[in-house]
Scaffold this active site. Structure first.
Site, PDB file in Angstrom:
ATOM      1  N   ILE A 154      51.122  52.797  59.124  1.00 28.54           N
ATOM      2  CA  ILE A 154      51.285  51.485  58.938  1.00 28.54           C
ATOM      3  C   ILE A 154      52.971  51.480  58.191  1.00 28.54           C
ATOM      4  O   ILE A 154      53.935  50.833  58.538  1.00 28.54           O
ATOM      5  CB  ILE A 154      50.364  50.736  57.909  1.00 28.54           C
ATOM      6  CG1 ILE A 154      49.233  50.630  58.832  1.00 28.54           C
ATOM      7  CG2 ILE A 154      50.995  49.327  57.678  1.00 28.54           C
ATOM      8  CD1 ILE A 154      48.000  49.986  58.023  1.00 28.54           C
ATOM      9  N   ARG A 233      45.550  47.257  49.903  1.00 27.87           N
ATOM     10  CA  ARG A 233      44.206  47.019  49.019  1.00 27.87           C
ATOM     11  C   ARG A 233      44.620  46.144  47.745  1.00 27.87           C
ATOM     12  O   ARG A 233      45.976  46.787  47.098  1.00 27.87           O
ATOM     13  CB  ARG A 233      43.537  48.189  48.639  1.00 27.87           C
ATOM     14  CG  ARG A 233      43.133  48.994  49.977  1.00 27.87           C
ATOM     15  CD  ARG A 233      42.046  48.121  50.517  1.00 27.87           C
ATOM     16  NE  ARG A 233      41.130  48.740  51.460  1.00 27.87           N
ATOM     17  CZ  ARG A 233      41.544  48.277  52.681  1.00 27.87           C
ATOM     18  NH1 ARG A 233      42.495  47.553  52.954  1.00 27.87           N
ATOM     19  NH2 ARG A 233      40.990  49.009  53.837  1.00 27.87           N
ATOM     20  N   GLU A 262      39.063  39.783  45.411  1.00 26.55           N
ATOM     21  CA  GLU A 262      38.959  39.217  46.631  1.00 26.55           C
ATOM     22  C   GLU A 262      37.600  39.070  47.287  1.00 26.55           C
ATOM     23  O   GLU A 262      37.296  37.901  47.769  1.00 26.55           O
ATOM     24  CB  GLU A 262      39.751  39.583  47.799  1.00 26.55           C
ATOM     25  CG  GLU A 262      39.574  40.832  48.252  1.00 26.55           C
ATOM     26  CD  GLU A 262      40.403  41.190  49.456  1.00 26.55           C
ATOM     27  OE1 GLU A 262      40.022  41.232  50.573  1.00 26.55           O
ATOM     28  OE2 GLU A 262      41.729  41.157  49.125  1.00 26.55           O
ATOM     29  N   HIS A 294      43.888  38.101  53.375  1.00 24.94           N
ATOM     30  CA  HIS A 294      43.542  39.518  53.774  1.00 24.94           C
ATOM     31  C   HIS A 294      43.415  39.612  55.342  1.00 24.94           C
ATOM     32  O   HIS A 294      42.760  39.561  56.091  1.00 24.94           O
ATOM     33  CB  HIS A 294      42.215  40.120  53.420  1.00 24.94           C
ATOM     34  CG  HIS A 294      42.146  41.392  53.485  1.00 24.94           C
ATOM     35  ND1 HIS A 294      41.394  42.150  52.598  1.00 24.94           N
ATOM     36  CD2 HIS A 294      42.430  42.273  54.433  1.00 24.94           C
ATOM     37  CE1 HIS A 294      41.535  43.450  52.727  1.00 24.94           C
ATOM     38  NE2 HIS A 294      42.053  43.647  53.912  1.00 24.94           N
ATOM     39  N   GLN A 295      44.783  38.993  55.954  1.00 24.08           N
ATOM     40  CA  GLN A 295      44.662  38.457  57.374  1.00 24.08           C
ATOM     41  C   GLN A 295      45.924  39.373  58.134  1.00 24.08           C
ATOM     42  O   GLN A 295      45.910  39.328  59.460  1.00 24.08           O
ATOM     43  CB  GLN A 295      44.994  37.121  57.780  1.00 24.08           C
ATOM     44  CG  GLN A 295      46.510  37.015  57.321  1.00 24.08           C
ATOM     45  CD  GLN A 295      46.898  35.134  57.533  1.00 24.08           C
ATOM     46  OE1 GLN A 295      46.715  34.441  56.499  1.00 24.08           O
ATOM     47  NE2 GLN A 295      47.296  34.971  58.601  1.00 24.08           N
ATOM     48  N   ALA A 296      46.541  40.518  57.292  1.00 25.70           N
ATOM     49  CA  ALA A 296      47.415  41.387  58.113  1.00 25.70           C
ATOM     50  C   ALA A 296      46.856  41.928  59.365  1.00 25.70           C
ATOM     51  O   ALA A 296      47.590  42.088  60.431  1.00 25.70           O
ATOM     52  CB  ALA A 296      47.917  42.023  56.998  1.00 25.70           C
TER      53      ALA A 296
END
Length: 335
Positions: A154, A233, A262, A294-296
């Protein structure tokens, strides 16, 4: 065999059902695995969980007592699972060790550009037919310095995009990535990266040694007008310390797709009852902060790969095979 899948999003459900069709039946639940919901798994040999599931000692004990023997987590991260307890209980645990790195890298850049160019503020204004430019000035990123903490798959994808912007590249990791070096990345100590970077993006996994890798001292070392992005994270960033720095008017922008507390919040609708987390509530109020839930990873390509890998993990378990995705039982030590 019927498999129970916890924490399944509406967009994810048809992908799971289609993938498992012809192999195993799957029952999809939108509730997340927790101490309260663990008893639902009684009688299911195999369950599947999401990254925000809680698999601590109590939950694992409940699962094992109910007959569960295999946990297939639909994520790369596994810091939410007590692997030692799972191994002691004889549970098999597998994860998704790889999915599209572009999904997360591209979203990290989405956050960076959104806070840099004040996109959310501009959108809110134009909805009210306010077309002023006051307070919307951003900065060219071309020629500026980006610091990438974690240069795995990444981080490399993020770096390639930064190279396309024409940025100076700084990296920090336990090992250098030759592909990043070829792009012109210079590996430096974390302190130098923090001090010199105009944009800092986090792409390291969460381990005890990386928890709060961006702590109060690290935040103070950053430029006052730096941009910070975390799509990895939540616990990599000390959120309370970040609030303290933001209250002093520091940082041009902060983009957070993850948050250290979260669990029990993200992926859920809290619009009616609100949230009791004062730190998160404070973060959201800052005009230079953008928080997403947390949608990446949430693209058709990435979720499709996650689901297909989860299916393979389940088939490997039922057919007695083992792959690199298995976390428990631990691989035997060489020698």
């Amino acid at each position: 065999m019927e498999i129970l899948a916890f924490g399944v999003q509406a967009d994810e459900k048809p992908l799971i059902e289609k993938a498992f069709e012809g192999h195993h039946d799957v029952r999809c639940l939108d509730v997340f695995l927790s101490e309260d919901t663990a008893p639902i798994a009684a009688g299911y040999e195999v369950i599947s969980t999401s990254v925000n599931a809680s698999l601590d000692n109590h939950v694992l004990q409940t699962l094992a007592a109910g007959g569960t023997q295999m946990i297939a987590q639909r994520s790369t991260g596994f810091n939410n699972i007590d692997l030692q307890v799972a191994e002691r209980l004889g549970l098999t645990v597998a994860r998704v060790s790889y999915y599209s790195p572009y999904s997360v890298a591209e979203f990290a850049w989405t956050l960076a550009m959104a806070v840099n160019r004040r996109v959310v503020r501009a959108s809110n204004r134009t909805r009210d037919f306010d077309f002023r430019l006051d307070g919307l000035m951003g900065r060219d990123l071309h020629g500026r310095t980006v610091g990438v903490l974690g240069t795995g798959k990444i981080g490399e994808a993020f770096t390639r995009i930064a190279h396309g912007f024409g940025m100076n590249l700084l990296g920090w990791d336990v090992a250098q990535n030759p592909a990043c070096v070829e792009l012109g990345m210079k590996y430096v100590e974390k302190e130098q990266l923090l001090a010199e970077s105009d944009l800092i993006s986090l792409h390291v996994p969460l381990f005890p040694e990386t928890r709060h890798v961006i702590d109060a001292a690290a935040l103070r070392a950053m430029k006052d007008d730096a941009i910070l992005v975390n799509s990895s994270r939540g616990a990599l960033v000390d959120a309370e310390a970040l609030v303290g720095e933001l209250r002093q008017g520091r940082f041009a922008g902060v983009g957070l797709d993850v948050y250290e507390a979260e669990a029990g919040l993200f992926f859920l609708d809290k619009s009616i009852q609100g949230v009791e987390d004062d730190t998160l509530a404070r973060l959201i109020t800052f005009p230079n902060v953008l928080v997403s839930s947390h949608q990446a990873y949430y693209t058709v390509e990435a979720v499709g790969q996650i689901v297909e890998t989860t299916l393979r993990n389940v088939l490997d378990y039922t057919e007695g095979r083992r792959s690199e995705n298995v976390l428990v039982p631990a691989a035997p030590k060489a020698g």
